[in-house]
Scaffold this motif. Structure first.
Motif, PDB file in Angstrom:
ATOM      1  N   VAL A 196      88.324  31.679 -17.556  1.00  0.00           N
ATOM      2  CA  VAL A 196      86.879  31.680 -17.314  1.00  0.00           C
ATOM      3  C   VAL A 196      86.490  30.483 -16.454  1.00  0.00           C
ATOM      4  CG1 VAL A 196      84.603  31.448 -18.410  1.00  0.00           C
ATOM      5  CG2 VAL A 196      86.269  33.057 -19.331  1.00  0.00           C
ATOM      6  N   LEU A 197      87.095  29.326 -16.699  1.00  0.00           N
ATOM      7  CA  LEU A 197      86.802  28.147 -15.878  1.00  0.00           C
ATOM      8  C   LEU A 197      87.187  28.381 -14.414  1.00  0.00           C
ATOM      9  CD1 LEU A 197      87.966  25.339 -18.330  1.00  0.00           C
ATOM     10  CD2 LEU A 197      85.609  25.976 -17.755  1.00  0.00           C
ATOM     11  N   GLU A 198      88.344  28.985 -14.184  1.00  0.00           N
ATOM     12  CA  GLU A 198      88.766  29.282 -12.810  1.00  0.00           C
ATOM     13  C   GLU A 198      87.837  30.309 -12.169  1.00  0.00           C
ATOM     14  OE1 GLU A 198      90.729  27.351 -11.381  1.00  0.00           O
ATOM     15  OE2 GLU A 198      91.831  26.505 -13.064  1.00  0.00           O
ATOM     16  N   LEU A 199      87.434  31.309 -12.939  1.00  0.00           N
ATOM     17  CA  LEU A 199      86.516  32.325 -12.419  1.00  0.00           C
ATOM     18  C   LEU A 199      85.171  31.710 -12.043  1.00  0.00           C
ATOM     19  CD1 LEU A 199      87.309  35.247 -14.854  1.00  0.00           C
ATOM     20  CD2 LEU A 199      87.739  35.217 -12.393  1.00  0.00           C
ATOM     21  N   GLU A 200      84.694  30.768 -12.843  1.00  0.00           N
ATOM     22  CA  GLU A 200      83.427  30.105 -12.529  1.00  0.00           C
ATOM     23  C   GLU A 200      83.519  29.368 -11.196  1.00  0.00           C
ATOM     24  OE1 GLU A 200      80.681  28.712 -15.982  1.00  0.00           O
ATOM     25  OE2 GLU A 200      82.757  28.235 -16.556  1.00  0.00           O
ATOM     26  N   THR A 201      84.648  28.718 -10.943  1.00  0.00           N
ATOM     27  CA  THR A 201      84.838  28.015  -9.680  1.00  0.00           C
ATOM     28  C   THR A 201      84.780  28.990  -8.509  1.00  0.00           C
ATOM     29  OG1 THR A 201      86.224  26.340 -10.757  1.00  0.00           O
ATOM     30  CG2 THR A 201      86.394  26.513  -8.362  1.00  0.00           C
TER      31      THR A 201
ATOM     32  N   TYR B 165      83.472  32.022  -8.481  1.00  0.00           N
ATOM     33  CA  TYR B 165      82.131  32.614  -8.455  1.00  0.00           C
ATOM     34  C   TYR B 165      81.155  31.696  -7.719  1.00  0.00           C
ATOM     35  CZ  TYR B 165      77.828  34.707 -10.240  1.00  0.00           C
ATOM     36  OH  TYR B 165      76.594  35.297 -10.363  1.00  0.00           O
ATOM     37  N   GLU B 166      81.214  30.413  -8.017  1.00  0.00           N
ATOM     38  CA  GLU B 166      80.328  29.456  -7.343  1.00  0.00           C
ATOM     39  C   GLU B 166      80.648  29.355  -5.856  1.00  0.00           C
ATOM     40  OE1 GLU B 166      79.766  25.600  -8.978  1.00  0.00           O
ATOM     41  OE2 GLU B 166      79.196  26.370 -10.944  1.00  0.00           O
ATOM     42  N   ALA B 167      81.929  29.381  -5.501  1.00  0.00           N
ATOM     43  CA  ALA B 167      82.314  29.277  -4.096  1.00  0.00           C
ATOM     44  C   ALA B 167      81.821  30.485  -3.299  1.00  0.00           C
ATOM     45  CB  ALA B 167      83.836  29.140  -3.967  1.00  0.00           C
TER      46      ALA B 167
ATOM     47  N   ILE C  43      81.435  23.653  -7.865  1.00  0.00           N
ATOM     48  CA  ILE C  43      82.087  22.684  -8.747  1.00  0.00           C
ATOM     49  C   ILE C  43      83.459  23.205  -9.142  1.00  0.00           C
ATOM     50  CG2 ILE C  43      81.979  21.590 -11.035  1.00  0.00           C
ATOM     51  CD1 ILE C  43      78.911  21.696 -10.750  1.00  0.00           C
ATOM     52  N   LYS C  44      84.420  22.333  -9.199  1.00  0.00           N
ATOM     53  CA  LYS C  44      85.769  22.673  -9.663  1.00  0.00           C
ATOM     54  C   LYS C  44      85.736  22.626 -11.193  1.00  0.00           C
ATOM     55  CE  LYS C  44      90.417  20.874  -9.801  1.00  0.00           C
ATOM     56  NZ  LYS C  44      91.275  19.760  -9.463  1.00  0.00           N
ATOM     57  N   TRP C  45      85.725  23.790 -11.838  1.00  0.00           N
ATOM     58  CA  TRP C  45      85.640  23.858 -13.302  1.00  0.00           C
ATOM     59  C   TRP C  45      87.013  23.879 -13.957  1.00  0.00           C
ATOM     60  CZ3 TRP C  45      81.200  22.820 -15.484  1.00  0.00           C
ATOM     61  CH2 TRP C  45      80.027  23.047 -14.775  1.00  0.00           C
ATOM     62  N   GLY C  46      87.988  24.443 -13.285  1.00  0.00           N
ATOM     63  CA  GLY C  46      89.324  24.540 -13.858  1.00  0.00           C
ATOM     64  C   GLY C  46      90.270  23.562 -13.195  1.00  0.00           C
ATOM     65  N   ASN C  47      91.534  23.925 -13.152  1.00  0.00           N
ATOM     66  CA  ASN C  47      92.555  23.065 -12.556  1.00  0.00           C
ATOM     67  C   ASN C  47      92.808  23.357 -11.082  1.00  0.00           C
ATOM     68  OD1 ASN C  47      93.103  21.672 -14.980  1.00  0.00           O
ATOM     69  ND2 ASN C  47      94.335  23.397 -15.684  1.00  0.00           N
ATOM     70  N   GLU C  48      92.456  24.552 -10.642  1.00  0.00           N
ATOM     71  CA  GLU C  48      92.697  24.956  -9.255  1.00  0.00           C
ATOM     72  C   GLU C  48      91.589  24.407  -8.351  1.00  0.00           C
ATOM     73  OE1 GLU C  48      95.388  26.684  -8.109  1.00  0.00           O
ATOM     74  OE2 GLU C  48      96.166  26.563 -10.150  1.00  0.00           O
ATOM     75  N   PRO C  49      91.904  24.183  -7.064  1.00  0.00           N
ATOM     76  CA  PRO C  49      90.873  23.674  -6.148  1.00  0.00           C
ATOM     77  C   PRO C  49      89.799  24.727  -5.876  1.00  0.00           C
ATOM     78  CG  PRO C  49      92.873  24.204  -4.947  1.00  0.00           C
ATOM     79  CD  PRO C  49      93.192  24.379  -6.413  1.00  0.00           C
ATOM     80  N   VAL C  50      88.657  24.265  -5.403  1.00  0.00           N
ATOM     81  CA  VAL C  50      87.585  25.180  -4.998  1.00  0.00           C
ATOM     82  C   VAL C  50      88.083  25.957  -3.779  1.00  0.00           C
ATOM     83  CG1 VAL C  50      85.240  25.332  -4.092  1.00  0.00           C
ATOM     84  CG2 VAL C  50      85.780  23.645  -5.868  1.00  0.00           C
ATOM     85  N   PRO C  51      87.990  27.294  -3.797  1.00  0.00           N
ATOM     86  CA  PRO C  51      88.471  28.065  -2.651  1.00  0.00           C
ATOM     87  C   PRO C  51      87.666  27.777  -1.388  1.00  0.00           C
ATOM     88  CG  PRO C  51      87.895  29.516  -4.484  1.00  0.00           C
ATOM     89  CD  PRO C  51      87.487  28.144  -4.859  1.00  0.00           C
TER      90      PRO C  51
END
Length: 136
Positions: free
Chosen positions: A87-92, A94-96, A121-129
């Motif tokens: 979910v954290l990665e999806l939020e990132t 989604y925001e991008a 915002i980078k919510w998870g561990n992966e960079p913002v796309p």
């Protein structure tokens, strides 16, 4: 490792909706998923059978939301109150994508108070796309 995917505006919009649906389902908000199941992506149109179709839609949507909420509650523990890594990665993502949509509006139509105006915002561990518009 990174990847580049070329999408049309409509495809990007569908990706955005799919990510939002999965993200919200992961946050115990199954309404979008229930609507997708009921309509299979269609919308209710005005016509002779509009009222009957709309009544069926409302009844079925309510029933499916209740079932999804029950299934989700049965599989949830106290530890699931926090957002999952997915979910954290999806939020990132989604925001991008939302920010890209905001950037693609004509400048005179951009609302600076729109949440999508902010840098993702980078919510998870992966960079913002990185999502860049390609002019054709």
């Amino acid at each position: 490792m990174t990847y580049t995917i070329e999408l049309t505006a409509e495809q990007l919009h569908l990706v955005h909706r799919a990510i939002e649906m999965m993200m919200r389902t992961g946050l115990d908000q199954p309404e979008m998923l229930a609507e997708w199941i009921v309509t299979k992506g269609r919308t209710v149109h005005n016509g002779e059978d509009y009222q009957r179709e709309f009544d069926w839609y409302v009844y079925t949507l309510g029933a499916i939301k209740d079932v999804l909420r029950g299934v989700m509650a049965a599989g949830r523990s106290k530890a699931d109150i926090d957002k999952s890594p997915d979910v954290l990665e999806l939020e990132t993502i989604y925001e991008a994508v939302g920010h890209r949509f905001w950037l693609d509006q004509p400048e005179e139509r951009r609302n600076l108070f729109d949440i999508r105006a902010d840098q993702p915002i980078k919510w998870g561990n992966e960079p913002v796309p990185k999502i860049e518009r390609v002019e054709e």
